[in-house]
Design an enzyme around this catalytic site. Structure first.
Site, short mmCIF file in Angstrom:
data_model
loop_
_atom_site.label_atom_id
_atom_site.label_comp_id
_atom_site.label_asym_id
_atom_site.label_seq_id
_atom_site.Cartn_x
_atom_site.Cartn_y
_atom_site.Cartn_z
N GLU A 110 0.89 -1.17 0.00
CA GLU A 110 0.00 0.00 0.00
C GLU A 110 0.92 1.21 0.00
OE1 GLU A 110 -1.43 3.02 1.83
OE2 GLU A 110 -2.48 1.74 3.29
N CYS B 225 -2.21 8.11 4.47
CA CYS B 225 -2.25 7.74 3.05
C CYS B 225 -3.56 8.20 2.42
CB CYS B 225 -2.09 6.24 2.90
SG CYS B 225 -3.17 5.32 3.99
P1 NAP Z 1 9.45 3.80 3.52
O1 NAP Z 1 10.66 4.58 3.21
O2 NAP Z 1 8.70 3.27 2.37
O3 NAP Z 1 9.90 2.61 4.50
C1 NAP Z 1 8.98 1.67 5.02
C2 NAP Z 1 9.71 0.37 5.29
O4 NAP Z 1 10.15 -0.21 4.08
C3 NAP Z 1 10.92 0.51 6.16
O5 NAP Z 1 10.98 -0.62 6.99
C4 NAP Z 1 12.06 0.50 5.18
O6 NAP Z 1 13.18 -0.05 5.78
C5 NAP Z 1 11.56 -0.42 4.09
N1 NAP Z 1 12.08 -0.04 2.77
C6 NAP Z 1 11.91 1.14 2.16
N2 NAP Z 1 12.48 1.14 0.95
C7 NAP Z 1 13.02 -0.09 0.80
C8 NAP Z 1 13.75 -0.71 -0.26
N3 NAP Z 1 14.04 -0.07 -1.38
N4 NAP Z 1 14.17 -1.97 -0.07
C9 NAP Z 1 13.90 -2.62 1.07
N5 NAP Z 1 13.22 -2.09 2.11
C10 NAP Z 1 12.78 -0.84 1.97
O7 NAP Z 1 8.39 4.63 4.36
P2 NAP Z 1 8.56 5.61 5.62
O8 NAP Z 1 9.92 5.54 6.22
O9 NAP Z 1 7.44 5.29 6.48
O10 NAP Z 1 8.29 7.07 5.06
C11 NAP Z 1 8.85 7.54 3.89
C12 NAP Z 1 7.75 7.90 2.91
O11 NAP Z 1 6.81 6.83 2.77
C13 NAP Z 1 6.91 9.07 3.30
O12 NAP Z 1 7.49 10.29 3.03
C14 NAP Z 1 5.64 8.80 2.50
O13 NAP Z 1 5.78 9.29 1.19
C15 NAP Z 1 5.51 7.34 2.45
N6 NAP Z 1 4.52 6.76 3.39
C16 NAP Z 1 3.33 6.34 2.88
C17 NAP Z 1 2.41 5.75 3.72
C18 NAP Z 1 1.11 5.22 3.20
O14 NAP Z 1 0.22 4.97 4.00
N7 NAP Z 1 0.95 4.96 1.92
C19 NAP Z 1 2.66 5.58 5.07
C20 NAP Z 1 3.89 6.01 5.56
C21 NAP Z 1 4.81 6.58 4.69
P3 NAP Z 1 14.59 0.71 5.84
O15 NAP Z 1 14.32 2.16 6.02
O16 NAP Z 1 15.21 0.05 7.00
O17 NAP Z 1 15.23 0.37 4.57
#
Ligand code: NAP
Length: 535
Positions: free
Chosen positions: A270, A307
């Site tokens: 998601e 989201c």
């Molecule tokens: P994220 O960067 O997507 O990370 C979420 C999880 O996925 C973390 O455990 C991260 O681990 C892992 N991850 C991320 N990229 C990865 C990759 N390329 N390979 C392997 N594992 C990966 O989300 P976030 O830290 O919560 O926030 C960053 C952005 O996500 C926000 O700015 C927003 O745009 C979005 N977000 C969206 C929602 C939604 O409901 N759709 C919710 C929260 C956030 P590591 O960091 O340890 O690699």
């Protein structure tokens, strides 16, 4: 009893045992103060990840054969163990996320309700979707066989905790308890922004499994702040499905990793969504100002870190649109900036807002009267207006900027409005503000939205998701990797089960759900009739 927060170990929880073999460590930071919190969390090594998934694989052998009531008792025990942690859990989550106490209190209740909801589902058993077609040996020209189908758990599931719901979409998420309710063991990847909260909730699963006599491999918790940890979990041969909530970039990377394995697996991601809001002329003529107030409330709720945040507003040029924009400006001015979840999200928000500001054809129309304080990781509301032409020219205007921001698109004609809707990619939700006359007049546009989103809200906003049987939280790509399944509500269970068909089995050899006497008393489709009677 589980251990108090002051004794956080900073270790993985692997099949009931703590493990801290790696040298790499990560720390949580209190976003409201910028201070690093004391516990060092060891990142999982490859060997630890392998042990967690091998244990899950071993647990699956027995766990999948437990009865619904046995699984329900385990989940109910998890809820009791989480409650037993008490307010220490709120203190810990507050220090790791900066979320207000009231919000965390409400979210903890939602997490507990979610765990108990899936316990009820497991106990009831009707989710198994048992279907029975009796044999007809006399059928001509060929006899009809006896055919029966029910859902079965798929195997170990890896769940990624999300940053923005440290309780309800994290270790004890809909995905975790949904997978456990079907009979799938779970390995959770803790979100690196709240590792302590994750450890404490993880302790509750470990304690519950021990007390209920469940194989300890049914639950493991892995810590990690590098992409390698997440990718290793997805690529492990014992993993049979993945559930993720977060960024498009992260979700897509994990989806691709799942698809490129020798045995491809589903990765239910998601991801980003900007949840278009359509303001129709009748509603605007009658109530432009109240809609503006409700819109600002929704955009700024939880510092916009949902989201379902309404990130794009579409409306036709009119004097009432000017009234709406004026009311948005006034309402935005009064909303104070607030602490965001972590420095990375605050940086991404501020960079995204700067990019919007610098885009030709985009005007700032609403900001807070107070400046955001970077020392407190704050984000302040930023509302923009633009034209349909600029939206078409600069695709980043319709991409998610996670935080309290939204762009109002002023459309000159109905055709222009329709063109913008046709050009939308997939989103989780859309909202339509209108009168009954608007609904009749713009029926075609609303029908178009069905091809773009998973939930359409009338005279409201998508924030605040009701957890109920009819909820669908999922939309076409890129909102999710598979819009068939919801990530919120009981129907999320279907992510983790697959049908198994039994043909011409004697009654005594069938699973209880498919036996003629219906010993589980569940609802079934028997010879095309829905019934909870014996067949
Ligand atoms: P994220 O960067 O997507 O990370 C979420 C999880 O996925 C973390 O455990 C991260 O681990 C892992 N991850 C991320 N990229 C990865 C990759 N390329 N390979 C392997 N594992 C990966 O989300 P976030 O830290 O919560 O926030 C960053 C952005 O996500 C926000 O700015 C927003 O745009 C979005 N977000 C969206 C929602 C939604 O409901 N759709 C919710 C929260 C956030 P590591 O960091 O340890 O690699």
């Amino acid at each position: 009893m589980t251990t108090p927060a002051s004794t956080l170990q900073g270790a993985q929880l692997i099949a009931g045992a703590r493990s801290a073999e790696g040298n790499a460590t990560l720390w949580a930071t209190n976003p409201a103060t910028g201070q690093r919190l004391p516990t060092a969390f060891h990142e999982a090594t490859g060997a630890e990840i392998d042990r967690a998934l091998r244990a899950a694989e071993a647990a699956f052998e027995t766990y999948r054969r437990l009865s619904g009531p046995q699984i329900a008792d385990f989940l109910d025990r998890v809820a009791v163990e989480v409650e037993a942690i008490g307010d220490e859990l709120l203190d810990l989550a507050q220090s790791e996320t900066g979320l207000p106490r009231a919000r965390l209190t409400g979210e903890r209740a939602r997490m507990l309700n979610g765990i108990r909801l899936f316990a009820r589902l497991a106990r009831d058993g009707s989710w198994l979707q048992a279907r029975i077609d009796h044999a007809d040996p006399q059928r001509q020209p060929l006899p009809k066989p006896d055919v029966r189908t029910m859902l079965r758990p798929i195997g170990p599931v890896v769940v990624f905790g999300a940053s923005n719901f440290p309780f309800a979409i994290s270790v004890a998420s809909n995905d975790t308890v949904g997978a456990l309710a079907t009979g799938c063991p779970v390995v959770v990847k803790a979100h690196p922004a709240h590792p302590g909260t994750s450890e404490r909730v993880g302790d509750a699963f470990v304690a519950a499994a021990a007390k209920q006599g469940i194989h300890p491999g049914v639950f493991s918790l892995i810590q990690g702040g590098t992409h390698e940890v997440g990718l290793a979990l997805v690529k492990h041969p014992a993993t049979k499905a993945v559930a993720f909530t977060g960024s498009l970039r992260g979700g897509r990377a994990l989806f691709d990793a799942g698809a490129s394995r020798p045995e491809p697996i589903p990765v239910y991601a998601e991801m980003g969504s900007i949840n278009p809001v359509i303001l129709l002329p009748g509603a605007m003529a009658q109530r432009a100002e109240p809609i503006a107030g409700a819109f600002i409330n929704s955009v700024t709720l939880g510092v916009g870190q949902f989201c379902t945040n309404p990130g794009l507003v579409l409306a036709l040029e009119s004097p009432s649109l000017d009234t709406f924009v004026g009311a948005v400006r006034t309402a935005a001015a009064g909303v104070a900036p607030a602490t965001m979840l972590h420095a990375g999200i605050a940086r991404a928000f501020s960079g995204g807002v700067d990019r919007l500001k610098e885009t030709p054809g985009v005007q700032v129309v609403g900001t807070s009267n107070t400046a955001a304080d970077p020392a407190k990781t704050e984000g302040g509301v930023a509302i923009f207006t633009t034209s349909a032409t600029a939206l078409d020219e600069f695709p980043h205007l319709s991409e998610e900027v996670f935080g309290p921001t939204s762009t109002i698109v002023r459309c000159n004609t109905r055709q222009e409005l329709e063109g913008v809707i046709r050009g939308l990619v997939g989103h989780l939700t859309a909202s339509v503000h209108g009168t009954p006359e608007d609904l009749a007049e713009y029926r075609d546009l609303i029908a178009l939205l069905e091809t773009k989103v998973g939930r359409i809200i009338f005279n409201g906003f998508g924030t605040g998701i009701e957890v109920c049987a009819a909820m669908h939280h999922g939309g076409p790509y890129p909102a999710t990797s598979d819009g068939h399944f919801t990530s919120i509500g009981p129907a999320g269970i279907y992510r983790f089960a697959r049908p198994v068909c039994y043909q011409d089995f004697p009654d005594a050899a069938l699973p209880d759900a498919l036996r003629d006497g219906n010993p589980l008393k569940i609802w079934r489709l028997v010879d095309n009739q829905v019934t909870n009677q014996s067949s």
